[in-house]
Write a protein that holds these residues in place. Structure first.
Motif, PDB file in Angstrom:
ATOM      1  N   GLY A  76       3.956   6.915   1.131  1.00 55.19           N
ATOM      2  CA  GLY A  76       3.082   7.951   0.575  1.00 55.19           C
ATOM      3  C   GLY A  76       2.342   8.745   1.648  1.00 55.19           C
ATOM      4  O   GLY A  76       1.395   9.467   1.337  1.00 55.19           O
TER       5      GLY A  76
ATOM      6  N   TYR B  18       7.464  14.912   7.895  1.00 53.93           N
ATOM      7  CA  TYR B  18       7.466  15.709   9.132  1.00 53.93           C
ATOM      8  C   TYR B  18       8.131  14.964  10.279  1.00 53.93           C
ATOM      9  O   TYR B  18       8.832  15.565  11.090  1.00 53.93           O
ATOM     10  CB  TYR B  18       6.045  16.114   9.536  1.00 53.93           C
TER      11      TYR B  18
ATOM     12  N   SER C 238       2.043   3.330   3.014  1.00 55.77           N
ATOM     13  CA  SER C 238       1.187   4.333   3.657  1.00 55.77           C
ATOM     14  C   SER C 238       0.951   3.983   5.125  1.00 55.77           C
ATOM     15  O   SER C 238       0.941   2.816   5.515  1.00 55.77           O
ATOM     16  CB  SER C 238      -0.150   4.468   2.917  1.00 55.77           C
TER      17      SER C 238
ATOM     18  N   GLY D 193       3.891  14.192   3.116  1.00 55.36           N
ATOM     19  CA  GLY D 193       3.126  14.521   4.329  1.00 55.36           C
ATOM     20  C   GLY D 193       3.855  14.141   5.607  1.00 55.36           C
ATOM     21  O   GLY D 193       4.993  14.538   5.861  1.00 55.36           O
ATOM     22  N   GLY D 194       3.149  13.345   6.431  1.00 57.60           N
ATOM     23  CA  GLY D 194       3.704  12.941   7.729  1.00 57.60           C
ATOM     24  C   GLY D 194       5.015  12.194   7.578  1.00 57.60           C
ATOM     25  O   GLY D 194       5.865  12.227   8.481  1.00 57.60           O
TER      26      GLY D 194
ATOM     27  N   ALA E  61       0.058   9.549   5.173  1.00 56.85           N
ATOM     28  CA  ALA E  61      -1.123   9.032   5.880  1.00 56.85           C
ATOM     29  C   ALA E  61      -1.967   8.155   4.952  1.00 56.85           C
ATOM     30  O   ALA E  61      -2.267   8.571   3.819  1.00 56.85           O
ATOM     31  CB  ALA E  61      -1.950  10.199   6.389  1.00 56.85           C
ATOM     32  N   ARG E  62      -2.349   6.938   5.415  1.00 58.58           N
ATOM     33  CA  ARG E  62      -3.162   6.046   4.562  1.00 58.58           C
ATOM     34  C   ARG E  62      -4.547   6.648   4.395  1.00 58.58           C
ATOM     35  O   ARG E  62      -5.310   6.786   5.364  1.00 58.58           O
ATOM     36  CB  ARG E  62      -3.239   4.644   5.169  1.00 58.58           C
ATOM     37  N   ILE E  63      -4.821   7.017   3.160  1.00 58.06           N
ATOM     38  CA  ILE E  63      -6.006   7.820   2.873  1.00 58.06           C
ATOM     39  C   ILE E  63      -7.288   7.105   3.302  1.00 58.06           C
ATOM     40  O   ILE E  63      -8.192   7.712   3.891  1.00 58.06           O
ATOM     41  CB  ILE E  63      -6.032   8.198   1.371  1.00 58.06           C
ATOM     42  N   GLN E  64      -7.346   5.776   3.113  1.00 56.81           N
ATOM     43  CA  GLN E  64      -8.578   5.024   3.451  1.00 56.81           C
ATOM     44  C   GLN E  64      -8.867   5.042   4.950  1.00 56.81           C
ATOM     45  O   GLN E  64     -10.001   4.823   5.360  1.00 56.81           O
ATOM     46  CB  GLN E  64      -8.440   3.558   3.012  1.00 56.81           C
TER      47      GLN E  64
ATOM     48  N   ALA F 142       0.817  -1.224   0.000  1.00 57.18           N
ATOM     49  CA  ALA F 142       0.000   0.000   0.000  1.00 57.18           C
ATOM     50  C   ALA F 142       0.844   1.265   0.000  1.00 57.18           C
ATOM     51  O   ALA F 142       0.553   2.247   0.696  1.00 57.18           O
ATOM     52  CB  ALA F 142      -0.959   0.004   1.187  1.00 57.18           C
ATOM     53  N   GLY F 143       1.926   1.253  -0.764  1.00 53.43           N
ATOM     54  CA  GLY F 143       2.788   2.431  -0.882  1.00 53.43           C
ATOM     55  C   GLY F 143       3.409   2.848   0.438  1.00 53.43           C
ATOM     56  O   GLY F 143       3.738   4.027   0.622  1.00 53.43           O
TER      57      GLY F 143
HETATM   58  C1  HXC Z   1      -3.100   4.946   0.646  1.00 51.56           C
HETATM   59  C2  HXC Z   1      -1.450   5.003  -0.952  1.00 51.56           C
HETATM   60  C3  HXC Z   1      -1.016   6.254  -0.478  1.00 51.56           C
HETATM   61  C4  HXC Z   1      -1.692   6.824   0.630  1.00 51.56           C
HETATM   62  C5  HXC Z   1       0.231   5.675  -2.119  1.00 51.56           C
HETATM   63  N1  HXC Z   1      -0.660   4.693  -1.966  1.00 51.56           N
HETATM   64  N2  HXC Z   1       0.042   6.646  -1.219  1.00 51.56           N
HETATM   65  N3  HXC Z   1      -2.492   4.353  -0.398  1.00 51.56           N
HETATM   66  N4  HXC Z   1      -2.731   6.145   1.167  1.00 51.56           N
HETATM   67  N5  HXC Z   1      -1.305   7.998   1.151  1.00 51.56           N
HETATM   68  C6  HXC Z   1      -0.782   3.459  -2.749  1.00 51.56           C
HETATM   69  C7  HXC Z   1      -1.263   3.701  -4.154  1.00 51.56           C
HETATM   70  O1  HXC Z   1      -2.672   3.744  -4.193  1.00 51.56           O
HETATM   71  C8  HXC Z   1      -0.706   2.482  -4.867  1.00 51.56           C
HETATM   72  O2  HXC Z   1      -1.539   1.383  -4.573  1.00 51.56           O
HETATM   73  C9  HXC Z   1       0.610   2.243  -4.168  1.00 51.56           C
HETATM   74  O3  HXC Z   1       0.505   2.906  -2.924  1.00 51.56           O
HETATM   75  C10 HXC Z   1       1.790   2.828  -4.910  1.00 51.56           C
HETATM   76  O4  HXC Z   1       1.512   4.190  -5.207  1.00 51.56           O
HETATM   77  P1  HXC Z   1       1.721   4.818  -6.655  1.00 51.56           P
HETATM   78  O5  HXC Z   1       0.970   6.078  -6.704  1.00 51.56           O
HETATM   79  O6  HXC Z   1       1.413   3.785  -7.683  1.00 51.56           O
HETATM   80  O7  HXC Z   1       3.293   5.067  -6.650  1.00 51.56           O
HETATM   81  P2  HXC Z   1       4.105   6.280  -7.274  1.00 51.56           P
HETATM   82  O8  HXC Z   1       3.633   6.540  -8.659  1.00 51.56           O
HETATM   83  O9  HXC Z   1       5.529   5.931  -7.066  1.00 51.56           O
HETATM   84  O10 HXC Z   1       3.721   7.548  -6.408  1.00 51.56           O
HETATM   85  C11 HXC Z   1       4.024   7.614  -5.030  1.00 51.56           C
HETATM   86  C12 HXC Z   1       3.364   8.863  -4.361  1.00 51.56           C
HETATM   87  C13 HXC Z   1       1.857   8.884  -4.700  1.00 51.56           C
HETATM   88  C14 HXC Z   1       4.038  10.105  -4.906  1.00 51.56           C
HETATM   89  C15 HXC Z   1       3.658   8.742  -2.887  1.00 51.56           C
HETATM   90  O11 HXC Z   1       1.312   7.582  -4.431  1.00 51.56           O
HETATM   91  C16 HXC Z   1       1.132   9.893  -3.886  1.00 51.56           C
HETATM   92  O12 HXC Z   1       1.154  11.084  -4.237  1.00 51.56           O
HETATM   93  N6  HXC Z   1       0.483   9.444  -2.824  1.00 51.56           N
HETATM   94  C17 HXC Z   1      -0.315  10.319  -1.973  1.00 51.56           C
HETATM   95  C18 HXC Z   1       0.556  11.255  -1.190  1.00 51.56           C
HETATM   96  C19 HXC Z   1      -0.207  12.033  -0.181  1.00 51.56           C
HETATM   97  O13 HXC Z   1      -0.781  13.064  -0.515  1.00 51.56           O
HETATM   98  N7  HXC Z   1      -0.311  11.505   1.067  1.00 51.56           N
HETATM   99  C20 HXC Z   1      -1.077  12.044   2.133  1.00 51.56           C
HETATM  100  C21 HXC Z   1      -0.216  13.095   2.813  1.00 51.56           C
HETATM  101  S1  HXC Z   1      -1.050  13.832   4.128  1.00 51.56           S
HETATM  102  P3  HXC Z   1      -1.811   0.201  -5.621  1.00 51.56           P
HETATM  103  O14 HXC Z   1      -2.820  -0.655  -4.935  1.00 51.56           O
HETATM  104  O15 HXC Z   1      -2.310   0.848  -6.857  1.00 51.56           O
HETATM  105  O16 HXC Z   1      -0.499  -0.469  -5.817  1.00 51.56           O
HETATM  106  C22 HXC Z   1      -0.318  13.235   5.507  1.00 51.56           C
HETATM  107  C23 HXC Z   1      -0.936  13.688   6.753  1.00 51.56           C
HETATM  108  C24 HXC Z   1       0.051  13.963   7.802  1.00 51.56           C
HETATM  109  O17 HXC Z   1       0.570  12.480   5.466  1.00 51.56           O
HETATM  110  C25 HXC Z   1       0.388  15.360   7.857  1.00 51.56           C
HETATM  111  C26 HXC Z   1       1.144  15.645   9.100  1.00 51.56           C
HETATM  112  C27 HXC Z   1       1.315  17.063   9.373  1.00 51.56           C
END
Ligand code: HXC
Length: 514
Positions: free
Chosen positions: A131, A175, A101, A171-172, A133-136, A98-99
């Motif tokens: 990636g 941080y 996450s 994101g986290g 915080a796990r969005i789900q 799950a990346g």
């Molecule tokens: C759930 C996630 C995920 C996430 C990635 N995946 N990030 N699942 N929650 N945050 C999953 C994808 O769905 C995918 O699943 C697998 O991980 C690989 O991701 P890809 O996108 O295919 O990889 P890549 O192209 O290399 O891109 C990586 C990435 C991108 C740049 C990290 O996935 C992305 O932008 N993710 C979201 C980043 C984000 O905005 N995160 C939340 C931050 S907020 P499958 O099943 O298709 O293989 C946060 C809150 C805390 O963290 C803040 C504290 C102050």
């Protein structure tokens, strides 16, 4: 089930759990030039020393069909092991699951190993490939991050915290590393950002690559978020091991002592600093001419290079070196170099590492850019950090020590224990040219030959102040020494200061100019 069957069942379960995100995801990870999370741990730790915990942890989320998905170990690997025999706690995020996450159980595992590290008082290494915080999992994953950030802060200055960024971290996932002591990155593999390219495109309509937004070079050269740059993961792990050899396990201990070694003969301390104060030189050669085996492990080498910080050893003991760097912007202090020095001084002070400061500074960088960037606030951090430090501290003025720079670079007034100056040192409020132009302006303007008069007045000022003896006469420096006496002097001073006691008034904490 017989005992034998139960054992076979365990082995089968273990084999299944060790598969991470499955063959396809692992192939993708390797195709990106990345090692798998478990291989990274094995490459970093002493052979056969890794012991893994919580291998069978699973998430319990049901939303978004999550109950149909099984995430091996919930995407994080935690355990204990050793590096050069030193015990450490470690976690690694598995991007194939799950990346990487951060779900609630994923976070619970990380939190567990952080708590262990604190309880056992051993260093914590975090390998981040996530990636964010796990969005789900919504707010539950945010809760997980909150718990991690709180612990990062709780253990700060108690146990060393080392972060490695080995993937696209968002994101986290960035941080938490930012709250730790040292961040390691690898070219082309590491990416760090708060809002990724997708968000930027949506909100700002701008296209930007992950590399340009937050690649390894960006964070080593521009932002200063990362401390060590490597070309490969293996090189990165070797650097982490080297760092661990320099630092203690916790704040109640001293770093391990090594057998003393003299500096290499090729570094001739008498001939490194040019007599002409306008000529540059590489201050790292002075450090190498003082340090055991001329071994200097530089921190943040590529950022704010007008200041130099890093570790070395003198007579076998770890030393934190702080210096101005005359080959970059003449070694002036500015916003970034102030931050760089101040944080390093606080690190050394927290972990019982004596500080040697080598001074050759023309002052703070003048100009509207610096003033508006907050050079007052940032510059004050150095004053705060040195004033606060209680570890043994020796300052050596190699050449220029002008103005605020003289005070800031751990002068006796900020409570350096010993301050020495080389014979070519110039200690004054400012450089002779600037000083003469200001205080003799009238004489120069009214002279028949203003240029001749200016030169005369510069010489007059230089003869009076551009030497170490005015400061020596006031006792602001303890001794004027020959360059060749420096190492011997430092060894003696560190020895004398070994049981130093420096009391400060009781308080909850100070209010540094963060
Ligand atoms: C759930 C996630 C995920 C996430 C990635 N995946 N990030 N699942 N929650 N945050 C999953 C994808 O769905 C995918 O699943 C697998 O991980 C690989 O991701 P890809 O996108 O295919 O990889 P890549 O192209 O290399 O891109 C990586 C990435 C991108 C740049 C990290 O996935 C992305 O932008 N993710 C979201 C980043 C984000 O905005 N995160 C939340 C931050 S907020 P499958 O099943 O298709 O293989 C946060 C809150 C805390 O963290 C803040 C504290 C102050």
């Amino acid at each position: 089930m017989s005992l034998k069957q139960k054992t076979l069942d365990l082995l089968k379960r273990r084999e299944e759990a060790l598969k991470g995100g499955g063959e396809q995801a692992i192939e993708k990870q390797i195709a990106m030039g990345k090692m798998t999370a478990r291989d990274r741990i094995l490459a970093l730790l002493d052979k056969d020393s890794f012991h893994e915990y919580d291998l069978f942890v699973e998430h319990d989320t049901k939303d978004f069909d999550m109950d149909k998905k099984k995430f091996s170990g919930d995407g994080s690997i935690i355990g204990t092991g050793t590096v050069y025999g030193a015990p450490i706690c470690i976690f690694a995020q598995d991007f194939t699951v799950a990346g990487g996450s951060l779900g609630f159980m994923h976070a619970r595992k990380i939190v567990k190993i952080m708590d262990h590290a604190l309880k056992m008082r051993v260093p914590l290494i975090g390998i981040n490939d996530s990636g964010g915080a796990r969005i789900q999992e919504g707010v539950n994953s945010l809760a997980g991050y909150g718990e991690i950030f709180w612990r990062n802060t709780l253990v700060s200055g108690v146990i060393p915290q080392i972060s490695v960024i080995l993937g696209p971290c968002a994101g986290g996932a960035v941080y938490s590393p930012a709250l730790t002591d040292f961040v390691f990155v690898v070219d082309k593999i590491s990416k760090m950002f708060i809002t990724g390219p997708e968000v930027i495109k949506t909100v700002l309509g701008e296209e930007i690559s992950m590399e340009d937004l937050g690649g390894a070079r960006v964070h080593c050269e521009i932002t200063g978020n990362a401390h060590f740059f490597s070309e490969s993961e293996q090189e990165c792990f070797d650097k982490i091991k080297k760092l661990i050899s320099f630092i203690p396990w916790n704040n109640t201990q001293k770093a391990r002592a090594f057998p003393p070694k003299p500096p290499k003969k090729e570094y001739k301390i008498d001939s490194i600093v040019p007599n002409d104060s306008k000529l540059p030189y590489d201050v790292r050669d002075v450090i190498r001419a003082i340090a055991d085996d001329s071994d200097f492990f530089e921190v943040q080498e590529l950022w704010a290079a007008n200041a130099v910080i890093g570790f070395g050893r003198i007579n076998g003991d770890t030393i934190g070196f702080v210096a101005n760097q005359p080959i970059v912007m003449a070694g002036v202090l500015d916003v970034d170099s102030s931050d760089k020095i101040a944080r390093f001084v606080r690190y050394c002070d927290a972990f019982n590492i004596p500080i040697i400061t080598l001074v050759d500074i023309p002052g703070y960088l003048p100009g509207i850019d610096q003033e508006h960037a907050g050079v007052i606030r940032h510059g004050a951090k150095i004053l705060y950090a040195f004033s606060e430090a209680t570890v043994p501290q020796v300052t050596v003025i190699l050449r220029k020590a002008y103005g605020g720079g003289y005070i800031a670079m751990n002068s006796i007034h900020l409570r350096a224990d010993f301050v020495f100056a080389w014979p070519g040192a110039e200690i004054a409020v400012m450089g002779p040219e600037g000083a003469a132009n200001i205080i003799f302006r009238k004489e120069i303007m009214e002279a028949e030959d203003p240029e001749k008069m200016r030169k005369l007045k510069v010489k007059e000022y230089k003869d009076k102040f551009a030497n170490p003896y005015v400061a020596a006469a006031k006792g602001y420096i303890d001794s004027v020494i020959e360059p060749s006496e420096t190492r011997k002097m430092i060894i003696h001073c560190i020895e004398v200061a070994k049981n130093k006691s420096a009391n400060r008034p009781a308080r909850k904490h100070g209010i540094p100019p963060f």
